[in-house]
Design an enzyme around this catalytic site. Sequence first.
Site, PDB file in Angstrom:
ATOM      1  N   ARG A 196      51.666 -72.094 -22.102  1.00  0.00           N
ATOM      2  CA  ARG A 196      50.850 -73.110 -21.667  1.00  0.00           C
ATOM      3  C   ARG A 196      51.392 -74.459 -22.549  1.00  0.00           C
ATOM      4  O   ARG A 196      50.610 -74.962 -23.279  1.00  0.00           O
ATOM      5  CB  ARG A 196      49.631 -72.687 -22.145  1.00  0.00           C
ATOM      6  CG  ARG A 196      48.551 -71.638 -21.571  1.00  0.00           C
ATOM      7  CD  ARG A 196      48.107 -72.115 -19.989  1.00  0.00           C
ATOM      8  NE  ARG A 196      49.132 -72.112 -18.836  1.00  0.00           N
ATOM      9  CZ  ARG A 196      48.734 -72.229 -17.530  1.00  0.00           C
ATOM     10  NH1 ARG A 196      47.514 -72.287 -17.347  1.00  0.00           N
ATOM     11  NH2 ARG A 196      49.771 -72.330 -16.667  1.00  0.00           N
ATOM     12  N   PHE A 201      43.418 -79.071 -15.594  1.00  0.00           N
ATOM     13  CA  PHE A 201      43.750 -77.997 -15.205  1.00  0.00           C
ATOM     14  C   PHE A 201      44.927 -77.774 -14.141  1.00  0.00           C
ATOM     15  O   PHE A 201      44.809 -78.625 -13.238  1.00  0.00           O
ATOM     16  CB  PHE A 201      42.690 -77.080 -14.977  1.00  0.00           C
ATOM     17  CG  PHE A 201      43.197 -75.501 -14.852  1.00  0.00           C
ATOM     18  CD1 PHE A 201      43.170 -74.863 -13.881  1.00  0.00           C
ATOM     19  CD2 PHE A 201      43.846 -75.063 -16.230  1.00  0.00           C
ATOM     20  CE1 PHE A 201      43.791 -73.626 -13.786  1.00  0.00           C
ATOM     21  CE2 PHE A 201      44.210 -73.722 -16.078  1.00  0.00           C
ATOM     22  CZ  PHE A 201      44.240 -72.731 -14.817  1.00  0.00           C
ATOM     23  N   THR A 202      45.596 -76.898 -14.076  1.00  0.00           N
ATOM     24  CA  THR A 202      46.867 -77.277 -13.003  1.00  0.00           C
ATOM     25  C   THR A 202      46.469 -77.072 -11.704  1.00  0.00           C
ATOM     26  O   THR A 202      46.847 -77.906 -11.139  1.00  0.00           O
ATOM     27  CB  THR A 202      47.759 -75.819 -13.351  1.00  0.00           C
ATOM     28  OG1 THR A 202      46.923 -74.390 -13.486  1.00  0.00           O
ATOM     29  CG2 THR A 202      48.530 -75.819 -14.808  1.00  0.00           C
ATOM     30  N   PHE A 256      55.393 -72.903 -13.305  1.00  0.00           N
ATOM     31  CA  PHE A 256      55.400 -72.008 -14.310  1.00  0.00           C
ATOM     32  C   PHE A 256      55.070 -70.532 -13.768  1.00  0.00           C
ATOM     33  O   PHE A 256      55.320 -69.454 -14.232  1.00  0.00           O
ATOM     34  CB  PHE A 256      54.198 -72.228 -15.386  1.00  0.00           C
ATOM     35  CG  PHE A 256      52.810 -72.550 -14.485  1.00  0.00           C
ATOM     36  CD1 PHE A 256      52.731 -73.942 -14.129  1.00  0.00           C
ATOM     37  CD2 PHE A 256      52.079 -71.682 -14.067  1.00  0.00           C
ATOM     38  CE1 PHE A 256      51.557 -74.094 -13.430  1.00  0.00           C
ATOM     39  CE2 PHE A 256      50.975 -72.156 -13.182  1.00  0.00           C
ATOM     40  CZ  PHE A 256      50.719 -73.226 -13.092  1.00  0.00           C
ATOM     41  N   TYR A 258      30.069 -59.116   9.920  1.00  0.00           N
ATOM     42  CA  TYR A 258      30.947 -60.511   9.935  1.00  0.00           C
ATOM     43  C   TYR A 258      30.102 -61.780   9.687  1.00  0.00           C
ATOM     44  O   TYR A 258      30.690 -62.589   8.654  1.00  0.00           O
ATOM     45  CB  TYR A 258      31.640 -60.752  11.287  1.00  0.00           C
ATOM     46  CG  TYR A 258      32.676 -61.715  11.066  1.00  0.00           C
ATOM     47  CD1 TYR A 258      32.182 -63.262  11.479  1.00  0.00           C
ATOM     48  CD2 TYR A 258      34.156 -61.633  10.737  1.00  0.00           C
ATOM     49  CE1 TYR A 258      32.910 -64.228  11.479  1.00  0.00           C
ATOM     50  CE2 TYR A 258      35.136 -62.761  10.987  1.00  0.00           C
ATOM     51  CZ  TYR A 258      34.270 -64.037  11.033  1.00  0.00           C
ATOM     52  OH  TYR A 258      35.463 -64.797  11.270  1.00  0.00           O
ATOM     53  N   ASP A 312      33.441 -77.650 -13.500  1.00  0.00           N
ATOM     54  CA  ASP A 312      34.318 -76.241 -13.342  1.00  0.00           C
ATOM     55  C   ASP A 312      33.749 -75.497 -14.258  1.00  0.00           C
ATOM     56  O   ASP A 312      33.802 -75.329 -15.554  1.00  0.00           O
ATOM     57  CB  ASP A 312      35.729 -76.595 -13.555  1.00  0.00           C
ATOM     58  CG  ASP A 312      36.679 -75.355 -13.627  1.00  0.00           C
ATOM     59  OD1 ASP A 312      37.819 -75.606 -13.699  1.00  0.00           O
ATOM     60  OD2 ASP A 312      36.153 -74.182 -13.311  1.00  0.00           O
ATOM     61  N   LYS A 320      36.807 -64.894 -13.971  1.00  0.00           N
ATOM     62  CA  LYS A 320      36.797 -64.966 -15.359  1.00  0.00           C
ATOM     63  C   LYS A 320      35.259 -64.603 -15.784  1.00  0.00           C
ATOM     64  O   LYS A 320      34.897 -63.378 -15.915  1.00  0.00           O
ATOM     65  CB  LYS A 320      36.911 -66.529 -15.834  1.00  0.00           C
ATOM     66  CG  LYS A 320      38.563 -66.857 -15.975  1.00  0.00           C
ATOM     67  CD  LYS A 320      38.806 -66.908 -14.331  1.00  0.00           C
ATOM     68  CE  LYS A 320      40.267 -68.168 -14.321  1.00  0.00           C
ATOM     69  NZ  LYS A 320      40.676 -67.928 -12.784  1.00  0.00           N
TER      70      LYS A 320
HETATM   71  C1  LIG Z   1      39.248 -73.522 -15.637  1.00  0.00           C
HETATM   72  C2  LIG Z   1      39.948 -72.812 -14.499  1.00  0.00           C
HETATM   73  C3  LIG Z   1      40.824 -71.887 -14.598  1.00  0.00           C
HETATM   74  O1  LIG Z   1      41.042 -71.209 -15.605  1.00  0.00           O
HETATM   75  C4  LIG Z   1      41.367 -71.499 -13.296  1.00  0.00           C
HETATM   76  C5  LIG Z   1      42.269 -70.202 -13.351  1.00  0.00           C
HETATM   77  N1  LIG Z   1      42.639 -69.829 -14.205  1.00  0.00           N
HETATM   78  C6  LIG Z   1      43.608 -68.842 -14.560  1.00  0.00           C
HETATM   79  C7  LIG Z   1      44.653 -68.398 -13.269  1.00  0.00           C
HETATM   80  C8  LIG Z   1      45.626 -69.237 -13.214  1.00  0.00           C
HETATM   81  C9  LIG Z   1      45.460 -70.503 -12.694  1.00  0.00           C
HETATM   82  C10 LIG Z   1      46.239 -71.303 -12.555  1.00  0.00           C
HETATM   83  C11 LIG Z   1      47.515 -71.513 -13.736  1.00  0.00           C
HETATM   84  O2  LIG Z   1      48.123 -72.600 -14.064  1.00  0.00           O
HETATM   85  C12 LIG Z   1      47.530 -70.395 -14.473  1.00  0.00           C
HETATM   86  F1  LIG Z   1      48.594 -70.271 -15.027  1.00  0.00           F
HETATM   87  C13 LIG Z   1      46.650 -69.231 -14.242  1.00  0.00           C
HETATM   88  C14 LIG Z   1      43.969 -68.486 -15.750  1.00  0.00           C
HETATM   89  O3  LIG Z   1      44.801 -67.620 -16.204  1.00  0.00           O
HETATM   90  O4  LIG Z   1      43.403 -69.424 -16.698  1.00  0.00           O
HETATM   91  C15 LIG Z   1      41.043 -71.919 -11.990  1.00  0.00           C
HETATM   92  C16 LIG Z   1      41.297 -71.412 -10.653  1.00  0.00           C
HETATM   93  O5  LIG Z   1      40.619 -70.411 -10.508  1.00  0.00           O
HETATM   94  P1  LIG Z   1      41.569 -69.160  -9.516  1.00  0.00           P
HETATM   95  O6  LIG Z   1      42.533 -68.765 -10.198  1.00  0.00           O
HETATM   96  O7  LIG Z   1      40.233 -68.261  -9.414  1.00  0.00           O
HETATM   97  O8  LIG Z   1      42.137 -69.942  -8.175  1.00  0.00           O
HETATM   98  C17 LIG Z   1      40.122 -73.056 -12.062  1.00  0.00           C
HETATM   99  N2  LIG Z   1      39.719 -73.417 -13.256  1.00  0.00           N
END
Ligand SMILES: CC1=C(O)/C(=C\N=C(/Cc2ccc(O)c(F)c2)C(=O)O)C(COP(=O)(O)O)=CN1
Length: 456
Positions: free
Chosen positions: A381, A123-124, A448, A71, A214, A257
């Site tokens: 997007r 970014f969203t 979305f 843990y 980021d 990623k």
């Molecule tokens: C540059 C950045 C990202 O690309 C990102 C995530 N990305 C996704 C998944 C995703 C996220 C948000 C959306 O509107 C989306 F439709 C798809 C993606 O497909 O690109 C995160 C967040 O990291 P988490 O996904 O590990 O929490 C932070 N920063």
Amino acid sequence: RRSWAEPYKIKMVEPVKMTTRKDREKAISEAGYNTFLLRSGDVYIDLLTDSGTSAMSDRQWAGMMLGDEAYAGSRNYYNLEDAVRQFYGYKYLVPTHQGRAAEHLISKIMISDGDVIPGNMYFTTTRLHQELAGGTFADVIIDEAHDPENEHPFKGNVDLQKLEDLIKKHGPDRMPYVSIATAVNMAGGQPISLENLQQVRELTAEYDIPIIHDMTRVAENAYFIKKKEPGYADKSVAAIVRQICDLTDGATMSAKKDALVNIGGFLAVNDREVFEEARNLVVVYEGLHTYGGLAGRDMEAMALGIEESVQEDHIRARIGQVQYLGDKLIGWGIPVVRPIGSHGVFLDARKILPHLSQDQFPAQTLAAELYLDAGVRAMERGVVSAGRNTETGEHNYPDLELVRLTIPRRVYTQAHMDVVAESVAEVFANREKISGLNMIYEPKYLRFFQARFERA
Ligand SMILES: CC1=C(O)/C(=C\N=C(/Cc2ccc(O)c(F)c2)C(=O)O)C(COP(=O)(O)O)=CN1
């Protein structure tokens, strides 16, 4: 030697189902014309996202067997901390279950009501957590980034004049940090140059404003610097990654990623006080500070993935495959975001479906049509992702109305890329016949992901 030929061979395969057009008509209609709501079993080639969808190496799978599921004080946490220090250079680590959890923590800690957070395009999840903490995102990316056809090699760059004007307008006290993304996702995976990042660093340092990075696709950004920025051709991707990180004060990371894992993320900072607050907050939202919502095995796989992500042969093959698909579509005259980005090829839905206004959701429509043609899943997007303006309640109407063909790392072959290109060409050839959609269900947050549509 084909420059992007993969530096690995395949040891295991996961069969995928070939569907019929009839199956797909039913599936997409049950999914409300939203590719996020499709079952993966109904998808042939899944280009929805590169997030969490990459293939792990045999070393990473072996690492899963070395999970220390204590843990507190797991061995894997210390291996991850070593990897973050060695490859990224940040002093303090707070593991989280994925990237948005790190965004949640840093926003809560550093943002106060009424603050402004400049960044190179939104970014969203990043923007939402800034807003939930009472802040407002301000876009300081160069104008070229909003033009899909502009061939600027570093569209992720910050417009220094925009940034300085914002600092002067709001005052540094209202600016908790500048948010810099590498390989800017919503611009089409577009890199920032080291020269520009250094200039941002100099400007923000004058006002003592930190930079939070980021770093989700930092290795891909480093590769573009190596290939396109004068003076870096002989530098390793690993060295360029370190140089980028060393110009920032902390980072949020979605390890799903570049770092080649199916789940995982972290917040890494150099400031001891921010670290102590984050380490205290993480136990409220994620789990103890040495696992942050992850199993030990996940942290081990992440530590190994970080090391693999900066290997020259890996990143060259990864980017090469994306370029291959992009160049093929460009060669066939299909409107895509130029230059081709780091993690996917972005179709320009506004140019492909000029007869649809953004109120008929062109990118959402194009993603559904692409799925119907051959079972390729892509991601909207455009206006749906851009959401509504928090003041007016109106749709945000982005210049970029795109469909993202996102390539997972080490998963698909060149033959799959050919199928994708041929399917895009087929839909493109029949584009005049495509009619728009109406949104019939709209959730409050990040619509979305779960919105539903019907044919107009
Ligand atoms: C540059 C950045 C990202 O690309 C990102 C995530 N990305 C996704 C998944 C995703 C996220 C948000 C959306 O509107 C989306 F439709 C798809 C993606 O497909 O690109 C995160 C967040 O990291 P988490 O996904 O590990 O929490 C932070 N920063």
